[in-house]
Scaffold this motif. Structure first.
Motif, mmCIF file in Angstrom:
data_model
loop_
_atom_site.group_PDB
_atom_site.id
_atom_site.type_symbol
_atom_site.label_atom_id
_atom_site.label_comp_id
_atom_site.label_asym_id
_atom_site.label_seq_id
_atom_site.Cartn_x
_atom_site.Cartn_y
_atom_site.Cartn_z
ATOM 1 N N SER A 186 34.274 43.824 47.224
ATOM 2 C CA SER A 186 34.957 42.892 48.126
ATOM 3 C C SER A 186 36.046 42.082 47.411
ATOM 4 C CB SER A 186 33.943 41.956 48.776
ATOM 5 O OG SER A 186 33.259 41.213 47.784
ATOM 6 N N PHE A 187 35.876 41.799 46.136
ATOM 7 C CA PHE A 187 36.831 40.981 45.393
ATOM 8 C C PHE A 187 37.977 41.788 44.792
ATOM 9 C CE2 PHE A 187 33.677 42.347 42.317
ATOM 10 C CZ PHE A 187 34.475 42.823 41.288
ATOM 11 N N THR A 188 37.836 43.094 44.689
ATOM 12 C CA THR A 188 38.768 43.916 43.922
ATOM 13 C C THR A 188 40.208 43.802 44.420
ATOM 14 O OG1 THR A 188 36.991 45.463 43.399
ATOM 15 C CG2 THR A 188 39.224 46.246 43.073
ATOM 16 N N LYS A 189 40.419 43.817 45.722
ATOM 17 C CA LYS A 189 41.773 43.765 46.272
ATOM 18 C C LYS A 189 42.504 42.505 45.804
ATOM 19 C CE LYS A 189 44.211 43.753 50.699
ATOM 20 N NZ LYS A 189 44.075 43.771 52.157
ATOM 21 N N ASN A 190 41.820 41.353 45.831
ATOM 22 C CA ASN A 190 42.450 40.102 45.398
ATOM 23 C C ASN A 190 42.708 40.073 43.897
ATOM 24 O OD1 ASN A 190 42.697 38.993 47.938
ATOM 25 N ND2 ASN A 190 40.712 37.984 47.852
ATOM 26 N N THR A 243 39.885 31.169 34.986
ATOM 27 C CA THR A 243 39.169 32.434 35.089
ATOM 28 C C THR A 243 38.963 32.859 36.542
ATOM 29 O OG1 THR A 243 36.923 31.549 35.182
ATOM 30 C CG2 THR A 243 37.894 31.813 32.987
ATOM 31 N N LEU A 244 38.740 34.154 36.713
ATOM 32 C CA LEU A 244 38.456 34.684 38.047
ATOM 33 C C LEU A 244 37.181 34.064 38.616
ATOM 34 C CD1 LEU A 244 39.267 38.425 37.271
ATOM 35 C CD2 LEU A 244 40.692 36.796 38.539
ATOM 36 N N ILE A 293 32.097 41.979 35.842
ATOM 37 C CA ILE A 293 33.198 42.018 34.882
ATOM 38 C C ILE A 293 32.618 42.625 33.605
ATOM 39 C CG2 ILE A 293 34.834 40.681 33.504
ATOM 40 C CD1 ILE A 293 34.594 38.452 35.612
ATOM 41 N N TYR A 294 33.277 43.648 33.105
ATOM 42 C CA TYR A 294 32.768 44.355 31.935
ATOM 43 C C TYR A 294 33.795 44.306 30.815
ATOM 44 C CZ TYR A 294 29.500 46.074 35.385
ATOM 45 O OH TYR A 294 28.551 46.147 36.373
ATOM 46 N N ARG A 295 33.280 44.378 29.563
ATOM 47 C CA ARG A 295 34.109 44.313 28.359
ATOM 48 C C ARG A 295 33.918 45.592 27.557
ATOM 49 N NH1 ARG A 295 32.898 40.830 24.561
ATOM 50 N NH2 ARG A 295 34.748 39.556 24.457
ATOM 51 N N TYR A 296 35.015 46.214 27.161
ATOM 52 C CA TYR A 296 34.988 47.395 26.295
ATOM 53 C C TYR A 296 35.231 46.919 24.878
ATOM 54 C CZ TYR A 296 35.927 52.153 24.695
ATOM 55 O OH TYR A 296 35.872 53.367 24.045
ATOM 56 N N ILE A 297 34.267 47.174 23.975
ATOM 57 C CA ILE A 297 34.339 46.610 22.618
ATOM 58 C C ILE A 297 34.448 47.694 21.545
ATOM 59 C CG2 ILE A 297 33.248 44.420 23.205
ATOM 60 C CD1 ILE A 297 30.620 45.635 22.015
ATOM 61 N N HIS A 298 35.286 48.674 21.792
ATOM 62 C CA HIS A 298 35.531 49.753 20.832
ATOM 63 C C HIS A 298 37.032 49.971 20.712
ATOM 64 C CE1 HIS A 298 31.265 50.732 20.898
ATOM 65 N NE2 HIS A 298 31.328 50.570 22.204
ATOM 66 N N ILE A 345 35.475 35.927 41.849
ATOM 67 C CA ILE A 345 34.362 36.815 41.508
ATOM 68 C C ILE A 345 33.102 35.969 41.375
ATOM 69 C CG2 ILE A 345 33.383 38.341 39.756
ATOM 70 C CD1 ILE A 345 36.131 39.373 39.156
ATOM 71 N N ASP A 346 32.052 36.382 42.065
ATOM 72 C CA ASP A 346 30.762 35.701 42.001
ATOM 73 C C ASP A 346 29.740 36.595 41.314
ATOM 74 O OD1 ASP A 346 31.575 33.399 43.485
ATOM 75 O OD2 ASP A 346 31.413 34.576 45.325
ATOM 76 N N ALA A 347 28.696 35.955 40.793
ATOM 77 C CA ALA A 347 27.590 36.711 40.192
ATOM 78 C C ALA A 347 26.837 37.460 41.289
ATOM 79 C CB ALA A 347 26.655 35.775 39.447
#
Length: 171
Positions: A63-67, A140-141, A156-161, A147-149
């Motif tokens: 639901s939040f992606t478009k915004n 922040t979003l 929200i994801y983090r790529y750490i490589h 964006i809600d929990a």
């Protein structure tokens, strides 16, 4: 990717009355302008930080992606997609902090926002839920309410490589 590249999350600072001034803030989506009094704080010491990721990932078709995508477009931030059914090893924030890295499946695909771009430093201001607010801004979003929990975790994801050929590795 380097553990040495740190993002400050908590900074000791003190208000500096000598820098007090009037300013305007604008909602990033609606453009509504508000006048505020600002007393800037001067940073004195970083007390908590986290290693900067090389990319952020958000699930597609939420639901939040478009915004969020509209906001990225307004900031000139480049993003791309991974296909439906992709899996990636990522970190995720919960309401209590950063979780250990785990494989995440994206049944509807996902948007990938790499930090190796001109606006890369600004990404952390948007995507890190724990990133501190500056002055009267809700950077922040999560702080903006975009964006809600969900079940205690933020989508929200983090790529750490390291990035491979400028992009994340996914299956």
């Amino acid at each position: 990717y380097s553990e040495e590249n740190q993002l400050p999350l908590k900074i000791e600072s003190q208000p500096n009355e000598a820098l007090k001034h009037q300013a305007v803030t604008a909602d990033q989506l609606t453009g509504q302008v508000t006048q505020v009094t600002v007393i800037p704080k001067e940073a004195s010491k970083v007390t908590e930080s986290v290693a900067a990721p090389t990319a952020y990932v958000i699930p597609a078709e939420e639901s939040f992606t478009k915004n969020v995508i509209k906001l990225l477009d307004l900031h000139g931030i480049i993003y791309t997609h991974i296909p439906k059914g992709s899996k990636v090893s990522l970190q995720q924030y919960s309401e209590t902090g950063l979780l250990e890295e785990a494989e995440v499946a994206f049944p509807n695909g996902a948007y990938v926002i790499c930090r190796n771009q001109l606006q890369g430093r600004n990404l952390s201001h948007l995507f890190e839920p724990e990133f501190p607010a500056h002055g009267s801004t809700k950077g922040t979003l999560v702080a903006q309410g975009m964006i809600d929990a969900q079940d205690g975790k933020y989508p929200i994801y983090r790529y750490i490589h390291d990035l491979t050929d400028g992009f994340i590795d996914y299956k």
